[in-house]
Design a protein around this motif. Structure first.
Motif, PDB file in Angstrom:
ATOM      1  N   ILE A  62       0.844  -1.207   0.000  1.00 51.99           N
ATOM      2  CA  ILE A  62       0.000   0.000   0.000  1.00 51.99           C
ATOM      3  C   ILE A  62       0.874   1.250   0.000  1.00 51.99           C
ATOM      4  CG2 ILE A  62      -0.410   0.239   2.514  1.00 51.99           C
ATOM      5  CD1 ILE A  62      -3.014   0.658  -0.313  1.00 51.99           C
ATOM      6  N   ARG A  65       1.504   2.309  -3.512  1.00 49.45           N
ATOM      7  CA  ARG A  65       0.398   3.101  -4.062  1.00 49.45           C
ATOM      8  C   ARG A  65       0.431   4.536  -3.540  1.00 49.45           C
ATOM      9  NH1 ARG A  65      -5.056  -0.029  -5.705  1.00 49.45           N
ATOM     10  NH2 ARG A  65      -3.983  -0.815  -7.521  1.00 49.45           N
ATOM     11  N   ILE A  69       0.904   7.886  -5.754  1.00 46.98           N
ATOM     12  CA  ILE A  69      -0.050   9.003  -5.824  1.00 46.98           C
ATOM     13  C   ILE A  69       0.658  10.310  -5.450  1.00 46.98           C
ATOM     14  CG2 ILE A  69      -2.153   9.962  -4.788  1.00 46.98           C
ATOM     15  CD1 ILE A  69      -3.040   6.965  -4.399  1.00 46.98           C
ATOM     16  N   SER A  72       2.804  11.529  -8.223  1.00 47.16           N
ATOM     17  CA  SER A  72       2.019  12.120  -9.313  1.00 47.16           C
ATOM     18  C   SER A  72       1.846  13.613  -9.055  1.00 47.16           C
ATOM     19  CB  SER A  72       0.652  11.453  -9.407  1.00 47.16           C
ATOM     20  OG  SER A  72       0.807  10.070  -9.611  1.00 47.16           O
ATOM     21  N   ALA A  75       5.038  15.226  -9.884  1.00 49.37           N
ATOM     22  CA  ALA A  75       5.236  15.431 -11.320  1.00 49.37           C
ATOM     23  C   ALA A  75       4.557  16.725 -11.776  1.00 49.37           C
ATOM     24  CB  ALA A  75       4.683  14.238 -12.095  1.00 49.37           C
ATOM     25  N   LEU A  76       3.384  17.025 -11.188  1.00 53.11           N
ATOM     26  CA  LEU A  76       2.718  18.289 -11.519  1.00 53.11           C
ATOM     27  C   LEU A  76       3.584  19.462 -11.058  1.00 53.11           C
ATOM     28  CD1 LEU A  76      -1.040  17.612 -10.651  1.00 53.11           C
ATOM     29  CD2 LEU A  76       0.231  17.100 -12.741  1.00 53.11           C
ATOM     30  N   LEU A  78       6.833  19.419 -10.780  1.00 53.71           N
ATOM     31  CA  LEU A  78       7.962  19.476 -11.717  1.00 53.71           C
ATOM     32  C   LEU A  78       7.580  20.270 -12.968  1.00 53.71           C
ATOM     33  CD1 LEU A  78      10.714  18.496 -12.943  1.00 53.71           C
ATOM     34  CD2 LEU A  78       9.502  16.434 -13.687  1.00 53.71           C
ATOM     35  N   ALA A  79       6.351  20.007 -13.486  1.00 55.27           N
ATOM     36  CA  ALA A  79       5.893  20.720 -14.677  1.00 55.27           C
ATOM     37  C   ALA A  79       5.764  22.219 -14.397  1.00 55.27           C
ATOM     38  CB  ALA A  79       4.546  20.156 -15.136  1.00 55.27           C
ATOM     39  N   LEU A  80       5.247  22.559 -13.212  1.00 51.06           N
ATOM     40  CA  LEU A  80       5.100  23.977 -12.855  1.00 51.06           C
ATOM     41  C   LEU A  80       6.474  24.637 -12.682  1.00 51.06           C
ATOM     42  CD1 LEU A  80       2.139  23.807 -10.300  1.00 51.06           C
ATOM     43  CD2 LEU A  80       2.084  24.641 -12.670  1.00 51.06           C
ATOM     44  N   TRP A  81       7.427  23.879 -12.105  1.00 50.19           N
ATOM     45  CA  TRP A  81       8.787  24.394 -11.900  1.00 50.19           C
ATOM     46  C   TRP A  81       9.446  24.699 -13.254  1.00 50.19           C
ATOM     47  CZ3 TRP A  81      13.772  21.695 -12.381  1.00 50.19           C
ATOM     48  CH2 TRP A  81      14.832  22.339 -11.727  1.00 50.19           C
ATOM     49  N   LEU A 115      10.077   9.174  -3.674  1.00 43.62           N
ATOM     50  CA  LEU A 115      10.729   8.780  -4.930  1.00 43.62           C
ATOM     51  C   LEU A 115      11.658   7.596  -4.718  1.00 43.62           C
ATOM     52  CD1 LEU A 115      11.474   9.265  -7.924  1.00 43.62           C
ATOM     53  CD2 LEU A 115      13.204  10.862  -7.145  1.00 43.62           C
ATOM     54  N   PHE A 116      12.512   7.658  -3.686  1.00 40.94           N
ATOM     55  CA  PHE A 116      13.457   6.561  -3.472  1.00 40.94           C
ATOM     56  C   PHE A 116      12.732   5.289  -3.052  1.00 40.94           C
ATOM     57  CE2 PHE A 116      16.669  10.086  -2.800  1.00 40.94           C
ATOM     58  CZ  PHE A 116      17.284   9.861  -4.017  1.00 40.94           C
ATOM     59  N   HIS A 118       9.583   4.422  -3.980  1.00 36.30           N
ATOM     60  CA  HIS A 118       8.901   3.898  -5.170  1.00 36.30           C
ATOM     61  C   HIS A 118       9.915   3.305  -6.151  1.00 36.30           C
ATOM     62  CE1 HIS A 118       4.894   3.947  -7.125  1.00 36.30           C
ATOM     63  NE2 HIS A 118       5.556   3.976  -8.262  1.00 36.30           N
ATOM     64  N   PHE A 119      11.100   3.924  -6.218  1.00 34.19           N
ATOM     65  CA  PHE A 119      12.201   3.442  -7.066  1.00 34.19           C
ATOM     66  C   PHE A 119      12.648   2.051  -6.617  1.00 34.19           C
ATOM     67  CE2 PHE A 119      16.733   3.066  -8.008  1.00 34.19           C
ATOM     68  CZ  PHE A 119      16.817   3.488  -9.318  1.00 34.19           C
TER      69      PHE A 119
END
Lengths: 165, 133
Positions: A62, A65, A69, A72, A75-76, A78-81, A115-116, A118-119
């Motif tokens: 879990i 998951r 989430i 995710s 990532a948004l 990162l896109a804004l940065w 990140l680490f 999930h990696f």
């Protein structure tokens, strides 16, 4: 007739007409049953999390998951940065200042941890997909290895960050 | 091989599968495979990204432009963005399909996730290109 599911709102999954059960949705056909008193109930879905003892296997699953989430949302960010960098020098220095604040650093720390994790756990999942590591002792060992590696990589990252910055 | 049971495809189906009668959508494997391929791509790409973040710590816009002016940095960032946003869309789709049972809400959420993924993914890619070019 409306049937009640313990611990949830009233739901109208099936209707009793005499001895006949009228199912509202064909998927409900497999969900109806009787409890030990003979009363019609909607069967609970498996797995029954409320009576399960927490285990490392299910906890790490879990977490995968949750971190997915969270990443995710990362990532948004990162896109804004990148968007701020492409907009103007002022917009980017504002973004950098926000990330450099205490709240920003706390959020970034959470993202590195996620990140680490999930990696590392992702590698574990890919190895399972390739057919390795299914034996229970191996699975438990690899689970603890993921936790150790997650903490190790996060400490290493922020150590390097502090040395550079 | 002439066993009758092997000639009856419905023997392989659950009672629920027979009741609904939909059959296979013939697209189950693609989602699974795409999730694994993007995961594999993200292993080296996320390490590259972590290294980039450390290199760009405290950078100003001029440093970002200088970094993305290197063709390989722009290429790796765009590859990262494609794999990352594809992977997260696939992952969130599974989460929604597992937990949101009301059909209308599920479809609405799946569409919203796709729209957000595409828009933010494009924002990230266009931004990298603008910095690089």
């Amino acid at each position: 007739m409306t049937l009640t599911v313990p611990g949830s709102k009233q739901v109208q999954h099936f209707v009793l007409k005499g001895d006949l059960v009228v199912v509202q949705d064909v998927r409900e056909a497999l969900m109806q049953g009787r409890n030990s008193d003979g009363k019609m109930v909607r069967r609970p879905l498996s797995p029954h999390l409320q009576v399960y003892r927490p285990q490392i296997s299910s906890a790490l699953s879990i977490f995968h998951r949750f971190t997915g989430i969270a990443l995710s949302a990362g990532a948004l960010l990162l896109a804004l940065w990148l968007g701020a960098a492409a907009t103007s020098p002022g917009a980017f220095s504002l973004a950098q200042a926000l990330l450099d604040s205490i709240l920003g650093k706390l959020v970034l720390f959470g993202f590195t941890l996620a990140l680490f994790y999930h990696f590392c756990n992702g590698i574990r999942h890919l190895l399972w997909d390739a057919g390795y590591g299914f034996e229970l002792p191996v699975m438990h060992r690899s689970g603890y290895a993921v936790l150790v590696a997650t903490v190790g990589l996060t400490v290493l990252f922020w150590g390097i960050f502090l040395v550079i910055g | 091989m002439t066993d009758k049971t092997t000639l009856r495809p419905e023997i392989m189906r659950s009672a629920l599968g027979r009741a609904r009668g939909y059959g296979s959508a013939k697209s189950g494997l693609h989602h699974w495979w795409a999730q694994r391929l993007t995961a594999l791509a993200l292993l080296p790409l996320s390490l590259y990204f972590v290294a980039s973040v450390l290199l760009l710590a405290g950078a100003n816009q001029a440093a970002m432009i200088a970094y993305m002016h290197q063709p390989w940095n722009a290429v790796l960032f765009i590859a990262l963005i494609l794999a990352l946003f594809y992977h997260l869309q696939l992952g969130l789709q599974v989460v929604i399909e597992d937990y949101i049972h009301a059909e209308g809400r599920r479809i609405a959420l799946l569409l919203a996730i796709r729209a957000i993924t595409v828009l933010f993914g494009l924002l990230a890619i266009v931004s990298v290109l603008k910095l690089a070019l």
